[in-house]
Design a protein around this motif. Sequence first.
Motif, PDB file in Angstrom:
ATOM      1  N   THR A  36       0.837  -1.230  -0.058  1.00 27.94           N
ATOM      2  CA  THR A  36       0.050   0.319  -0.156  1.00 27.94           C
ATOM      3  C   THR A  36       0.966   1.412  -0.034  1.00 27.94           C
ATOM      4  O   THR A  36       0.302   2.400   0.002  1.00 27.94           O
ATOM      5  CB  THR A  36      -0.947   0.105   1.282  1.00 27.94           C
ATOM      6  OG1 THR A  36      -0.120   0.024   2.397  1.00 27.94           O
ATOM      7  CG2 THR A  36      -1.870  -0.983   1.019  1.00 27.94           C
ATOM      8  N   ALA A  82      -6.549  -7.418  -3.019  1.00 35.81           N
ATOM      9  CA  ALA A  82      -6.473  -5.919  -2.851  1.00 35.81           C
ATOM     10  C   ALA A  82      -6.566  -5.598  -1.408  1.00 35.81           C
ATOM     11  O   ALA A  82      -6.990  -6.347  -0.431  1.00 35.81           O
ATOM     12  CB  ALA A  82      -7.722  -5.470  -3.824  1.00 35.81           C
ATOM     13  N   LYS A 121      -9.497   4.473  -1.809  1.00 39.55           N
ATOM     14  CA  LYS A 121      -8.505   3.921  -2.521  1.00 39.55           C
ATOM     15  C   LYS A 121      -8.576   2.236  -2.448  1.00 39.55           C
ATOM     16  O   LYS A 121      -8.803   1.752  -1.622  1.00 39.55           O
ATOM     17  CB  LYS A 121      -7.187   4.356  -1.774  1.00 39.55           C
ATOM     18  CG  LYS A 121      -6.900   5.988  -2.135  1.00 39.55           C
ATOM     19  CD  LYS A 121      -5.417   6.281  -1.968  1.00 39.55           C
ATOM     20  CE  LYS A 121      -5.156   7.753  -2.270  1.00 39.55           C
ATOM     21  NZ  LYS A 121      -3.740   8.209  -1.907  1.00 39.55           N
ATOM     22  N   TYR A 168      -5.808  -0.599  -3.212  1.00 31.37           N
ATOM     23  CA  TYR A 168      -4.563  -1.142  -3.769  1.00 31.37           C
ATOM     24  C   TYR A 168      -4.568  -2.563  -4.003  1.00 31.37           C
ATOM     25  O   TYR A 168      -5.060  -3.510  -3.540  1.00 31.37           O
ATOM     26  CB  TYR A 168      -3.604  -1.122  -2.407  1.00 31.37           C
ATOM     27  CG  TYR A 168      -3.514   0.317  -1.805  1.00 31.37           C
ATOM     28  CD1 TYR A 168      -2.621   1.380  -2.256  1.00 31.37           C
ATOM     29  CD2 TYR A 168      -4.427   0.726  -0.943  1.00 31.37           C
ATOM     30  CE1 TYR A 168      -2.770   2.663  -1.511  1.00 31.37           C
ATOM     31  CE2 TYR A 168      -4.454   1.984  -0.033  1.00 31.37           C
ATOM     32  CZ  TYR A 168      -3.491   2.756  -0.445  1.00 31.37           C
ATOM     33  OH  TYR A 168      -3.533   4.219   0.029  1.00 31.37           O
ATOM     34  N   ARG A 210      -2.853   0.886  -8.183  1.00 31.86           N
ATOM     35  CA  ARG A 210      -3.705   1.457  -7.307  1.00 31.86           C
ATOM     36  C   ARG A 210      -4.672   2.436  -7.767  1.00 31.86           C
ATOM     37  O   ARG A 210      -4.465   3.340  -8.852  1.00 31.86           O
ATOM     38  CB  ARG A 210      -3.056   2.181  -6.128  1.00 31.86           C
ATOM     39  CG  ARG A 210      -2.110   3.198  -6.604  1.00 31.86           C
ATOM     40  CD  ARG A 210      -1.569   4.127  -5.381  1.00 31.86           C
ATOM     41  NE  ARG A 210      -0.472   5.150  -5.708  1.00 31.86           N
ATOM     42  CZ  ARG A 210       0.980   4.980  -5.531  1.00 31.86           C
ATOM     43  NH1 ARG A 210       1.537   4.117  -5.388  1.00 31.86           N
ATOM     44  NH2 ARG A 210       1.650   6.132  -6.166  1.00 31.86           N
ATOM     45  N   THR A 270      -8.102   5.379  -7.318  1.00 28.90           N
ATOM     46  CA  THR A 270      -8.592   6.391  -6.301  1.00 28.90           C
ATOM     47  C   THR A 270     -10.138   6.559  -6.763  1.00 28.90           C
ATOM     48  O   THR A 270     -10.330   6.888  -7.997  1.00 28.90           O
ATOM     49  CB  THR A 270      -7.762   7.526  -6.440  1.00 28.90           C
ATOM     50  OG1 THR A 270      -6.405   7.532  -5.967  1.00 28.90           O
ATOM     51  CG2 THR A 270      -8.389   8.744  -5.333  1.00 28.90           C
TER      52      THR A 270
END
Length: 228
Positions: free
Chosen positions: A68, A90, A154, A156, A161, A163
Amino acid sequence: MKNKSLLPQLLMPFLITAFCGGVLFLLSIKPYEKAQTYLKVGFMDNNNVIPQSEGIAGLNIVQTDIDTEYSGKTFDKGDIVYPEYGTQYAVIECEAVDIFVPVYWGNGSELLELGGCNTPSSVPAGGEGNTVISAHVNTFFADLNKVKKDDEVKVYTDYGRFTYKVAELIEFESTDKKYLKKGDKNILTLYTCESNLLASSTKRIGCICNLVKSEYYNEPKEESTDEE
């Protein structure tokens, strides 16, 4: 006879105290502990998904160390990677409401015990369409009802990644699948069941988030063309 008739009245305060003490004990359990064992609150929506490999009976759960704090070069475009069923692929984070949850590709009670579930009837984060992630209200998504519009979310993964920004707060019945369809908009849908201490709820609450930034860790693979 009088003594016997007074017995229930004498016992009542003790019974009420015991009941209240039990409720307070349940409420004192931290969200990330297995409170659902005691409360029997939660949900498992059936999205009619067939596992990619051996099925639930032979479920192979894989936990992955997701970075992350990646600081390397990123790209606006790239390729998503479809995980194996049962794999943590994730981590989802919303700092505004202190959500930081591992996300597994798949659904079912075993995976919901470990984190959020990205249903395979949708797409992985960053994919073309709707990424649908759900989790238990009394554990990992206990604070999802505190999310507000424009909050940042977010996701990851090991390939990039992503947003998102909360665009809409939603409520719907468990039988209503309109928010869970893959669709053609690049969005993220988060949902959980409505909090109910003593019974499961048929109402779902959550949010729809728009994808505002993609950061892939590798450039997209060039499509090979055969020259005749």
